[in-house]
Design an enzyme around this catalytic site. Sequence first.
Site, short mmCIF file in Angstrom:
data_model
loop_
_atom_site.label_atom_id
_atom_site.label_comp_id
_atom_site.label_asym_id
_atom_site.label_seq_id
_atom_site.Cartn_x
_atom_site.Cartn_y
_atom_site.Cartn_z
N ASN A 61 -9.51 1.00 9.04
CA ASN A 61 -8.13 0.62 8.77
C ASN A 61 -7.47 0.13 10.05
O ASN A 61 -8.11 0.07 11.10
CB ASN A 61 -7.35 1.80 8.16
CG ASN A 61 -7.40 3.03 9.04
OD1 ASN A 61 -6.87 3.03 10.16
ND2 ASN A 61 -8.04 4.09 8.56
N ASP A 65 -10.22 8.03 2.97
CA ASP A 65 -10.29 8.95 1.84
C ASP A 65 -11.70 9.03 1.25
O ASP A 65 -12.07 10.05 0.67
CB ASP A 65 -9.32 8.50 0.73
CG ASP A 65 -7.87 8.64 1.16
OD1 ASP A 65 -7.56 9.61 1.88
OD2 ASP A 65 -7.05 7.78 0.80
N PRO A 69 -13.81 14.85 3.20
CA PRO A 69 -13.03 16.09 3.26
C PRO A 69 -11.58 15.80 3.63
O PRO A 69 -11.31 14.92 4.44
CB PRO A 69 -13.74 16.91 4.34
CG PRO A 69 -14.49 15.91 5.16
CD PRO A 69 -14.88 14.81 4.22
N ASP A 70 -10.66 16.53 3.01
CA ASP A 70 -9.24 16.40 3.33
C ASP A 70 -8.93 17.34 4.49
O ASP A 70 -8.78 18.55 4.30
CB ASP A 70 -8.40 16.74 2.10
CG ASP A 70 -6.93 16.41 2.28
OD1 ASP A 70 -6.40 16.67 3.39
OD2 ASP A 70 -6.31 15.89 1.34
N LYS A 94 3.16 14.84 -0.94
CA LYS A 94 2.10 15.28 -0.01
C LYS A 94 2.48 16.59 0.66
O LYS A 94 1.64 17.48 0.85
CB LYS A 94 1.86 14.19 1.03
CG LYS A 94 0.67 14.41 1.93
CD LYS A 94 0.43 13.18 2.81
CE LYS A 94 -0.78 13.36 3.73
NZ LYS A 94 -1.01 12.15 4.56
#
Length: 411
Positions: free
Chosen positions: A215, A284, A310-311, A342
């Site tokens: 990104n 993500d 994994p978050d 969130k």
Amino acid sequence: MQLEQKNVLLGISGGIAAYKTPDLVRKFIAQGANVRVVMTDSAKEFVSPLALQAVSGNKISNSLLDEDAEAAMGHIELARWADIFVIAPATANVMAKLTHGLADDLLTTLALATAAPIVIAPAMNQQMWAAPATTENLLKLQHRGVMQIGPASGQQACGDIGYGRMTEPEDIVAFVADYFAGQANEAPALFAGKKIMITAGPTREALDPVRYISNHSSGKMGYAIAEAARKMGAHVTLVSGPVNISAPPNVELISVTSAQEMHDAVMRDIQQQDIFIACAAVADFRLADIPTHKVKKKDGILTLSFEPNPDILQAVAAQARPPFTLGFAAETNDIEAYAKSKLERKKLNMIAANDVSLSGLGFNSDRNALTVITKNSKISLPATSKYRLAIELLKLLNSEYSASQNNKKSK
């Protein structure tokens, strides 16, 4: 006016970005600054001294021995006069000279002779910016206290695309104004003895041995927070994805590439942290099965299967004894709604939301604006330099963190 009666010495070296300097001078003067200009011989090939004299209202300096200056020692006169020395553009050549203490012209002599803070705005070809010699020179200059703004990424005069464009004049002026504002209100030692872990930058997820998806995160906001937190007394651990900027001095840097690597680095030491700030732009998803060889071009549609990464932020907040957590939400629409969702879903203490669709703010920019949301409040932090924004954000964080600690003690 933000720079009322500040003496700004502007050093111009020989790069194509020098054409922007008359506008830079005008913008400094519009903020109340007094501006004197010193040029290298090569800079005069790119911008007219007469034009700079017209916009600054002062004689342009170029010679080490100026007969019109005090005792014919112009470098001493100017060195004493300056409140700040801004070198824009700062070419690779000038950066190398500053690093090694060379003083073969007026500009580099002033850099040695002045006690004023020095700011460089690098500008060069993207390959020159990425060269190991330039990187090493920049690190040495930073360790000596030389401040840096930019470079930005984009189309270059040579046709290349990448980092190396000089930061725009308005952002340079804002950076200098923020510096003086910070000097007038130095970052207080709010986090003395505290351990803060910060994630920053993008992650890269491999598609095969030579390709990846990522990104636009530059890491600048996370690195600014790390610098400000360190100056506020914290022991800072910076877990960073691949970026093109140097870590602040006296910060523990852990470099990672993928989201899984960032997750593992964070979780190894999270129990030792008082505060966790998740500023990284973490992918993500990752490819479910990464090929061991480069995928060859073929006819038809290529279908790839992805699985969740994994978050990291959620994993930290879900700890039995979690640190105080500040998350970030970079959005393009419905900013506040997504941020609140969130905050609640991941059980965070705070969240800082920014609109990355706005031109000149957020990704790859030196400026940003944030909306900071907690369970009971919403505070807007207006656009400014990322370092100045980091200080204001950390002041808010300290208030919330102190309140949370007091609530724990009262239970």
